[in-house]
Design an enzyme around this catalytic site. Sequence first.
Site, PDB file in Angstrom:
ATOM      1  N   GLU A  73       0.824  -1.206   0.000  1.00 21.68           N
ATOM      2  CA  GLU A  73       0.000   0.000   0.000  1.00 21.68           C
ATOM      3  C   GLU A  73       0.863   1.263   0.000  1.00 21.68           C
ATOM      4  OE1 GLU A  73      -4.088  -1.095   2.215  1.00 21.68           O
ATOM      5  OE2 GLU A  73      -2.299  -1.502   3.412  1.00 21.68           O
TER       6      GLU A  73
ATOM      7  N   GLU B 266      -4.060  -9.369   3.849  1.00 22.32           N
ATOM      8  CA  GLU B 266      -4.801  -8.999   5.055  1.00 22.32           C
ATOM      9  C   GLU B 266      -5.989  -9.907   5.344  1.00 22.32           C
ATOM     10  OE1 GLU B 266      -2.709  -5.100   4.042  1.00 22.32           O
ATOM     11  OE2 GLU B 266      -3.444  -6.874   2.998  1.00 22.32           O
TER      12      GLU B 266
END
Length: 261
Positions: free
Chosen positions: A111, A131
């Site tokens: 990210e 995640e």
Amino acid sequence: MSESLHLTRNGPILEITLDRPKANAIDAKTSFAMGEAFLNFRDDPELRVAIITGGGEKFFSAGWDLKAAAEGEAPDADFGPGGFAGLTEIFDLDKPVIAAVNGYAFGGGFELALAADFIVCAENASFALPEAKLGIVPDSGGVLRLPKLLPPAIVNEMVMTGRRMSAEEALRWGIVNRVVSQSELMESARELAQQLVNSAPLAIAALKEIYRATSEMPVEEGYRYIRSGVLKHYPSVLHSEDALEGPQAFAEKRAPVWKGR
């Protein structure tokens, strides 16, 4: 500044190296320090380009520090004004950032790279958003930025199964700009940074501003918006000293001297 960050200024270029034991993972304290570095970069008129990289040759960043999580740091902890990793939620940065990905970029590490304007990566780099396999979601930009870059089927597989993407596949999809050997990584990132320094800073600021404002607009609406006068940098660049300097330098067959005004 945190001992986990090393900052190096090379003229107008700032290099930020994340160097933490255990895979360059990022906890809230480190994220705050990274945010401070990026915000100082944003506000320093002498700096033009930033390069973010990881220490070592294996990990760019494994993302959120799961040891800190196990010790009680919440997924929605305060990671600082720049968001996780200091960059993912800075939405008014009008200077370019290059991610020099030297290895695994997983979770928040991916990210962070996605929040940069350019990604140069080593051949051994790998990207993933695992995640969901940890019971959380990539909400520091992964679930928002990746769908703008990849087809839905690929995005779904990456965010729902955590499957990894190699450097070469990322290059084929256009996620990264360059894939080079590990030994050439920083040289390539610095070369790109210098190319950006050679462009007018006001023009780059205007381009980033236009991208942010019009990325979701139809082309015709974007044209009207650009010319409406609401943007900060676009009207300024049209009547700037740099706008005169560029053509004059071209006519005189010399390198332009940008003043940023």
